[in-house]
Design a protein around this motif. Structure first.
Motif, PDB file in Angstrom:
ATOM      1  N   ARG A  10       0.844  -1.185   0.000  1.00 53.32           N
ATOM      2  CA  ARG A  10       0.000   0.000   0.000  1.00 53.32           C
ATOM      3  C   ARG A  10       0.880   1.236   0.000  1.00 53.32           C
ATOM      4  N   CYS A  11       0.337   2.324  -0.489  1.00 52.38           N
ATOM      5  CA  CYS A  11       1.057   3.584  -0.471  1.00 52.38           C
ATOM      6  C   CYS A  11       0.130   4.653   0.089  1.00 52.38           C
ATOM      7  N   TRP A  12       0.676   5.820   0.384  1.00 49.56           N
ATOM      8  CA  TRP A  12      -0.107   6.909   0.968  1.00 49.56           C
ATOM      9  C   TRP A  12      -0.253   8.050  -0.020  1.00 49.56           C
ATOM     10  N   PRO A  45     -10.157   3.725  -0.287  1.00 54.47           N
ATOM     11  CA  PRO A  45      -8.991   3.771   0.592  1.00 54.47           C
ATOM     12  C   PRO A  45      -8.956   2.589   1.559  1.00 54.47           C
ATOM     13  N   GLU A  49      -5.125   8.377   7.938  1.00 57.91           N
ATOM     14  CA  GLU A  49      -4.249   8.847   9.017  1.00 57.91           C
ATOM     15  C   GLU A  49      -4.484  10.334   9.186  1.00 57.91           C
ATOM     16  N   ARG A  93      -4.419  11.929   5.362  1.00 61.50           N
ATOM     17  CA  ARG A  93      -3.983  11.247   4.140  1.00 61.50           C
ATOM     18  C   ARG A  93      -4.605   9.863   4.141  1.00 61.50           C
ATOM     19  N   SER A  95      -4.424   5.695   2.699  1.00 56.01           N
ATOM     20  CA  SER A  95      -3.615   4.595   2.192  1.00 56.01           C
ATOM     21  C   SER A  95      -4.393   3.907   1.073  1.00 56.01           C
ATOM     22  N   CYS A  96      -3.686   3.629  -0.035  1.00 62.13           N
ATOM     23  CA  CYS A  96      -4.316   3.039  -1.211  1.00 62.13           C
ATOM     24  C   CYS A  96      -3.563   1.782  -1.646  1.00 62.13           C
ATOM     25  N   TYR A  97      -4.290   0.898  -2.306  1.00 61.92           N
ATOM     26  CA  TYR A  97      -3.678  -0.293  -2.877  1.00 61.92           C
ATOM     27  C   TYR A  97      -3.211  -0.009  -4.302  1.00 61.92           C
TER      28      TYR A  97
END
Length: 193
Positions: A10-12, A45, A49, A93, A95-97
């Protein structure tokens, strides 16, 4: 056939701060953030956070939080605070796959070769390849409306075709309104290492 996408990577997104603590509180709602930042937040999402602008976590800031989830976003209401205290100013923010922010997938530019004319909006891969550089075997296709960058899956329209092998087609005759929105598409290709 390209690099498989690791679903655990995952990324932000970037940090968003759309509201200052007003008379009612600090409202970083997902709905308004999407409207003000088209295409910058993934459709679903995985996590959210929140931190104060000075970098404190929600727990360290000590505010009573009304909402802090991936459906609503983040809401701190002044009326929930103890001793007439006001909420801190927060940023959020998400988090996404993959493939939203990489993970072995490189996205093409957006393409819009057709407008929803007599029969619909036809963004067909074979036609797009004639005029644009697109990899031979795309892994993903992404379609959004041209005016608001609304993801196709949230428009409520029915799609005749929506896959990375063939492209995207919205037919007017399949819609309850009788007309498709105008869409643009991009393709996710294996990154060249």
């Amino acid at each position: 056939f390209g690099t498989p996408v690791n679903q655990s990577n995952r990324c932000w997104t970037e940090w968003f701060d759309r509201d200052d603590p007003s008379a009612t509180g600090d409202w970083e709602t997902l709905c308004k953030l999407r409207k003000e930042n088209p295409g910058k937040i993934c459709p679903t999402p995985a996590a959210i956070e929140a931190k104060t602008l000075s970098g404190l976590t929600v727990a360290a800031a000590g505010d009573v939080i009304y909402k802090n989830d991936i459906t609503s976003g983040f809401i701190c209401r002044n009326k929930d605070q103890i001793n007439n205290k006001k909420c801190n100013d927060y940023r959020v923010r998400f988090s996404c796959y993959p493939p939203f922010c990489g993970g072995g997938v490189c996205w093409t530019s957006w393409f819009n070769r057709d407008n929803p004319g007599a029969t619909g909006d036809w963004e067909i891969l074979s036609e797009l390849k004639k005029q644009n550089k697109i990899c031979d075997n795309p892994l993903y296709v992404d379609a959004v409306t041209t005016d608001t960058m609304t993801p196709a899956i949230y428009t409520g329209e029915t799609f005749y075709m929506y896959n990375p092998t063939d492209g995207f087609v919205c037919r007017n005759k399949d819609q309850t309104t009788g007309k498709c929105s105008d869409y643009k598409v991009r393709f996710g290709c294996p990154c060249n290492n």
